[in-house]
Design an enzyme around this catalytic site. Structure first.
Site, PDB file in Angstrom:
ATOM      1  CD  GLU A  26      39.650  40.195  47.084  1.00 44.80           C
ATOM      2  OE1 GLU A  26      38.449  40.173  46.761  1.00 44.80           O
ATOM      3  OE2 GLU A  26      40.579  40.134  46.255  1.00 44.80           O
ATOM      4  CG  ASN A  71      36.324  40.446  42.338  1.00 44.30           C
ATOM      5  OD1 ASN A  71      36.672  41.502  41.818  1.00 44.30           O
ATOM      6  ND2 ASN A  71      36.384  39.292  41.715  1.00 44.30           N
ATOM      7  CG  ASN A 171      38.036  45.539  42.898  1.00 45.15           C
ATOM      8  OD1 ASN A 171      39.236  45.684  42.721  1.00 45.15           O
ATOM      9  ND2 ASN A 171      37.392  44.426  42.552  1.00 45.15           N
ATOM     10  CD  GLU A 172      38.999  43.385  38.967  1.00 41.43           C
ATOM     11  OE1 GLU A 172      38.091  42.518  38.964  1.00 41.43           O
ATOM     12  OE2 GLU A 172      40.204  43.088  38.925  1.00 41.43           O
ATOM     13  CE1 TYR A 243      46.154  39.087  39.906  1.00 43.25           C
ATOM     14  CE2 TYR A 243      44.193  39.907  38.801  1.00 43.25           C
ATOM     15  CZ  TYR A 243      44.954  39.775  39.946  1.00 43.25           C
ATOM     16  OH  TYR A 243      44.513  40.337  41.123  1.00 43.25           O
ATOM     17  CD  GLU A 291      42.909  43.149  42.017  1.00 39.18           C
ATOM     18  OE1 GLU A 291      42.848  42.091  41.352  1.00 39.18           O
ATOM     19  OE2 GLU A 291      41.935  43.647  42.594  1.00 39.18           O
ATOM     20  CD  GLN A 351      44.560  38.824  47.444  1.00 42.79           C
ATOM     21  OE1 GLN A 351      44.529  38.663  48.636  1.00 42.79           O
ATOM     22  NE2 GLN A 351      43.469  38.732  46.685  1.00 42.79           N
TER      23      GLN A 351
END
Length: 501
Positions: A26, A71, A171-172, A243, A291, A351
């Site tokens: 990202e 994001n 995304n999200e 996460y 992710e 990442q």
């Protein structure tokens, strides 16, 4: 403590999609600038890509890399990152409160992918933009020529189409922090229309729609049900993100987290099946866990730093330095994906470089492997083939996340040559596991190697000055006799045991 495992060649979960070992880049922190791209670096090639980083990426054989966010993508104009570099605008990135120079964009990223032997997984902006920008982006990337956007790509110096086949639709979008955040029904409708437009260009594309950002979201799992109710037949995969943290430094609780990841996958698998049945569809959607990683070492401090920063360019943020304990966690998560490979077809560690990453660099200086590089490398190189359903008999412990957490976390894979690889984590903090594995239906398997990652200090780290503090080493005392494998797994250790046919 004894641990008994039975492996039977006929008890197969599913073929493992090689994309299970993918990663993510990202425009965040130093992931791109001084991560993969640093003109003037002693190892930089003619395009400014760091050769030292490319070699480390090649070492994990990552099949796909998701880009440019995250994001970041939800307020990103893809047009800013193409064309002559001197004409590209500098933009303020609202997601991370930084300044984006756009010196690396889509075309350069895809060139980098080709150099390291991976494929691009591109994301379109469904936050601040939408369908029109997505279809133009697709045409720019994939059409051979003779149209406005494809001819513009050729004018920019890329004559051949990129042929990107895997695309993320936003995304999200369930997250209130996301630029363009919307309800599940709103997002599902936009994703459906965007998918229809993209498939009108190329029906063979694979499209990923946004699932939950984590299983603590108040909209989970209704979000998935509502989104898929709107776009089930237009999508191929639904994304999950998660996460893993250990703020309390409680090893037993930390290593129980994979039990929650497993429930997360099973729950969304059930939602997929429900919507499939509701729609009387023949199509089977799968999960893109695009992710995932350990993220807590610098998270709270960096959250405060980013909120106060004055639009810096590529600042050093989210640079978790991983320890030996994180090796065990990453090993368990990868095992979970293997055991759920009937549901999970894509997974991206987040990442790849510098930002919560297995690879670290110094600006203008060295690059090295973090501790978590090694379980990822082992799984990627040796975890391809068919996932095997193992019968495991071992002691358990109770945690707040789940009861009956097995001390042995293990996954098995049969490779194309008929060999078997076991990935095993001993969660017990004080006792070794005397492992006995019955190899049913296999004849003539022999030990190729037993690789062990073990350190007496859970907080042991790899650094630029000490890059080999936590590394895999050959482990002795393991053998195969009369169709049975015997091994000793030290307490709090990661093992890869390879048996060749």
């Amino acid at each position: 403590m004894k641990a008994a495992v039975t492996v039977h060649r006929d008890f197969v979960i599913a073929p493992i999609d090689h994309r299970l070992y993918s990663s993510f880049l990202e425009h965040l922190g130093r992931a791109v600038y001084s991560g993969i791209y640093e003109p003037g670096h002693p190892t930089a090639d003619e395009q400014g890509f760091r050769r030292d980083v490319m070699e480390l990426v090649k070492g994990i054989d990552t099949p796909y890399v998701r880009y440019p966010g995250g994001n970041f993508v939800s307020a990103y104009n893809w047009e800013d990152g193409v064309g002559p570099r001197e004409e590209r605008p500098v933009r303020l990135d609202l997601a991370w409160r930084t300044r984006e120079s756009n010196q690396l964009g889509t075309n350069e990223f895809i060139d980098w992918c080709r150099k390291v032997g991976t494929e691009p997984m591109l994301a379109v902006n469904l936050g601040s933009r939408g369908l029109d920008a997505a279809r133009n982006f697709l045409e720019y990337c994939n059409h051979p020529g003779g149209s406005y956007w494809s001819d513009l790509r050729k004018k920019h110096g890329w004559a051949e189409p990129h042929n990107v086949k895997l695309w993320c639709l936003g995304n999200e979008m369930d997250g209130p922090w996301q630029v363009g955040h919307m309800t599940a029904r709103q997002y599902g409708k936009i994703a459906n229309e965007t998918a229809k437009a993209m498939r009108a260009f190329d029906p063979s594309l694979e499209l990923v729609v946004c699932g939950s950002s984590n299983p603590d979201m108040p909209t989970y799992p209704q979000w998935e049900a509502d989104v898929l109710d709107e776009c089930y037949d237009a999508a191929d995969h639904i994304s999950l993100h998660m996460y893993f943290t250990n703020y309390e430094h409680n090893t037993a609780e930390y290593l129980a987290i994979p039990e929650r990841v497993d429930r997360y996958i099973v729950t969304i698998g059930g939602v997929i099946d429900y919507i499939k049945a509701k729609k009387r569809s023949k199509k089977q959607l799968t999960i893109s866990f695009d992710e995932w990683n350990v993220w807590y070492h610098t998270r709270l401090q960096d959250k405060e730093t980013m909120a106060a920063q004055d639009w810096p360019e590529a600042p050093p943020v989210l640079e978790d330095i991983y320890d030996f304990e994180d090796v065990l966690q990453v090993g368990c998560i990868l095992n979970t994906f293997i055991r759920r490979s009937d549901r999970v077809k894509i997974a991206c560690i987040a990442q790849l470089v510098n930002v919560i990453a297995p690879i670290m660099t110094e600006r203008g200086g060295r690059a090295w492997r973090q501790t978590i590089y090694y379980p990822l490398q082992n799984a990627s190189l040796h975890g391809r083939g068919k996932a095997l359903r193992l019968a495991v008999d071992v002691g358990t412990y109770d945690a707040s996340i789940a009861d009956d957490v097995p001390y042995l976390d293990v996954a098995g894979v049969e490779n194309a040559e008929g060999g078997v690889t076991l990935f095993a984590v001993n969660r017990h903090q004080t006792e070794a596991l005397d492992l006995s594995v019955a190899l049913e239906g296999y004849a003539g398997l022999r030990l190729a190697e037993h690789v062990l990652i073990k350190h007496d200090d859970l907080r042991a780290k790899n650094t630029a000055d000490n890059p080999d503090n936590v590394v895999p080493k050959a482990h002795s005392g393991t053998g195969v006799e009369d169709g049975r494998l015997a091994a000793t797994l030290p307490p709090l250790s990661y093992s890869m045991i390879r048996l060749s046919a």
